[in-house]
Design a protein around this motif. Sequence first.
Motif, PDB file in Angstrom:
ATOM      1  N   TYR B  49     -21.568 -26.084  18.823  1.00 12.86           N
ATOM      2  CA  TYR B  49     -21.494 -27.499  18.443  1.00 12.86           C
ATOM      3  C   TYR B  49     -22.779 -27.918  17.770  1.00 12.86           C
ATOM      4  O   TYR B  49     -23.875 -27.559  18.229  1.00 12.86           O
ATOM      5  N   GLU B  50     -22.645 -28.692  16.694  1.00  9.85           N
ATOM      6  CA  GLU B  50     -23.838 -29.314  16.126  1.00  9.85           C
ATOM      7  C   GLU B  50     -23.560 -30.773  15.853  1.00  9.85           C
ATOM      8  O   GLU B  50     -22.406 -31.185  15.644  1.00  9.85           O
ATOM      9  N   ALA B  51     -24.611 -31.582  15.863  1.00  4.63           N
ATOM     10  CA  ALA B  51     -24.470 -33.030  15.701  1.00  4.63           C
ATOM     11  C   ALA B  51     -25.436 -33.535  14.645  1.00  4.63           C
ATOM     12  O   ALA B  51     -26.512 -32.973  14.459  1.00  4.63           O
ATOM     13  N   TYR B  52     -25.029 -34.571  13.960  1.00  8.27           N
ATOM     14  CA  TYR B  52     -25.960 -35.398  13.171  1.00  8.27           C
ATOM     15  C   TYR B  52     -26.438 -36.427  14.189  1.00  8.27           C
ATOM     16  O   TYR B  52     -25.842 -37.480  14.361  1.00  8.27           O
ATOM     17  N   MET B  55     -26.938 -40.452  13.973  1.00  9.32           N
ATOM     18  CA  MET B  55     -25.695 -41.150  13.639  1.00  9.32           C
ATOM     19  C   MET B  55     -24.655 -40.967  14.741  1.00  9.32           C
ATOM     20  O   MET B  55     -23.897 -41.886  15.056  1.00  9.32           O
ATOM     21  N   HIS B  80     -22.288 -36.062  25.527  1.00 14.38           N
ATOM     22  CA  HIS B  80     -21.728 -34.955  24.747  1.00 14.38           C
ATOM     23  C   HIS B  80     -22.745 -33.828  24.703  1.00 14.38           C
ATOM     24  O   HIS B  80     -23.916 -34.057  24.442  1.00 14.38           O
ATOM     25  N   LEU B 115     -13.862 -41.217  19.718  1.00 12.09           N
ATOM     26  CA  LEU B 115     -14.944 -40.231  19.557  1.00 12.09           C
ATOM     27  C   LEU B 115     -14.508 -39.100  18.632  1.00 12.09           C
ATOM     28  O   LEU B 115     -15.249 -38.680  17.735  1.00 12.09           O
ATOM     29  N   LYS B 116     -13.280 -38.626  18.832  1.00 20.01           N
ATOM     30  CA  LYS B 116     -12.806 -37.504  18.025  1.00 20.01           C
ATOM     31  C   LYS B 116     -12.609 -37.869  16.555  1.00 20.01           C
ATOM     32  O   LYS B 116     -12.540 -36.992  15.702  1.00 20.01           O
ATOM     33  N   GLU B 117     -12.520 -39.171  16.263  1.00 19.96           N
ATOM     34  CA  GLU B 117     -12.338 -39.633  14.885  1.00 19.96           C
ATOM     35  C   GLU B 117     -13.657 -39.942  14.184  1.00 19.96           C
ATOM     36  O   GLU B 117     -13.773 -39.749  12.977  1.00 19.96           O
ATOM     37  N   THR B 118     -14.606 -40.497  14.917  1.00 17.09           N
ATOM     38  CA  THR B 118     -15.747 -41.140  14.247  1.00 17.09           C
ATOM     39  C   THR B 118     -17.112 -40.513  14.509  1.00 17.09           C
ATOM     40  O   THR B 118     -18.047 -40.794  13.764  1.00 17.09           O
ATOM     41  N   VAL B 119     -17.254 -39.721  15.548  1.00 17.11           N
ATOM     42  CA  VAL B 119     -18.603 -39.269  15.911  1.00 17.11           C
ATOM     43  C   VAL B 119     -18.937 -37.963  15.176  1.00 17.11           C
ATOM     44  O   VAL B 119     -18.204 -36.981  15.303  1.00 17.11           O
ATOM     45  N   PRO B 120     -20.016 -37.968  14.374  1.00 18.06           N
ATOM     46  CA  PRO B 120     -20.335 -36.770  13.587  1.00 18.06           C
ATOM     47  C   PRO B 120     -20.894 -35.621  14.417  1.00 18.06           C
ATOM     48  O   PRO B 120     -22.093 -35.406  14.501  1.00 18.06           O
ATOM     49  N   ILE B 121     -19.947 -34.912  15.029  1.00 17.46           N
ATOM     50  CA  ILE B 121     -20.245 -33.688  15.774  1.00 17.46           C
ATOM     51  C   ILE B 121     -19.230 -32.655  15.298  1.00 17.46           C
ATOM     52  O   ILE B 121     -18.060 -32.991  15.091  1.00 17.46           O
ATOM     53  N   TRP B 122     -19.703 -31.425  15.112  1.00 17.43           N
ATOM     54  CA  TRP B 122     -18.837 -30.382  14.566  1.00 17.43           C
ATOM     55  C   TRP B 122     -18.821 -29.182  15.496  1.00 17.43           C
ATOM     56  O   TRP B 122     -19.834 -28.854  16.117  1.00 17.43           O
ATOM     57  N   LYS B 123     -17.653 -28.521  15.479  1.00 20.88           N
ATOM     58  CA  LYS B 123     -17.434 -27.407  16.398  1.00 20.88           C
ATOM     59  C   LYS B 123     -17.008 -26.184  15.608  1.00 20.88           C
ATOM     60  O   LYS B 123     -16.102 -26.251  14.773  1.00 20.88           O
TER      61      LYS B 123
END
Lengths: 82, 138
Positions: B49-52, B55, B80, B115-123
């Motif tokens: 997982y990585e996050a901006y 934001m 998270h 959260l699954k729509e708007t939060v900039p986290i990628w898997k």
Amino acid sequence: MKLEILLFGIAREIVGSSKLQLEQEEPVDVKSFKQVLQRRYPKMNHLSYYKVAINQEFAEDDQLIKEGDEIALIPPVSGGAF
Amino acid sequence: MSLIKITDATLNANEIIAQVLRDDLGGIDIFIGTVRNQTKGKKVVRLEYEAYRPMALSEMNKIANQVREKWPQSSIAIHHRIGILNTGEAVVVIAVATPHRQQAFEACKYAIDTLKETVPIWKKEVFDDGEVWVAAHP
């Protein structure tokens, strides 16, 4: 103007770096910025979609980008699990 | 500890529940998202997982504010995890406490769906024979 763009996830892998510097004529809105980017990195066209964030807020297509803005590419998010 | 958090460390659901406990609230709903061991029949070795981060925190705070607005008196925490996770580990914990149970269920569902729509986290899912950024391609 010189733009510095933050890249994450698949966008980072497509560009090959977590930061990209781009020389861009003013004024530029999000829509034309994306076109420039997609010409340079055609693989961006293959994504389901991607958004642009300006100063940590999702930006609309007609929003103008200014020098010094924090620009980020937001490929489809996938937080959580399941 | 902050109510809204992105961390590299193991999530502790009990600590997160403790953050939302209040004497005037009668129900707590918890959502825990965990790493599944397979996707479409393929064995998942691990998830990355990585996050901006700034934001992502800002979007998580927006969700918490929306929950407090839609369900007055509610108390919410969202944590998270990012980095490398193995199957079975918790990725996200959301705890919502409200005066009555129905609101807690609704508010918690709203929080995880948003959260699954708007939060900039990628898997990224890593398999034995390759890897894929989830949802990146149609």
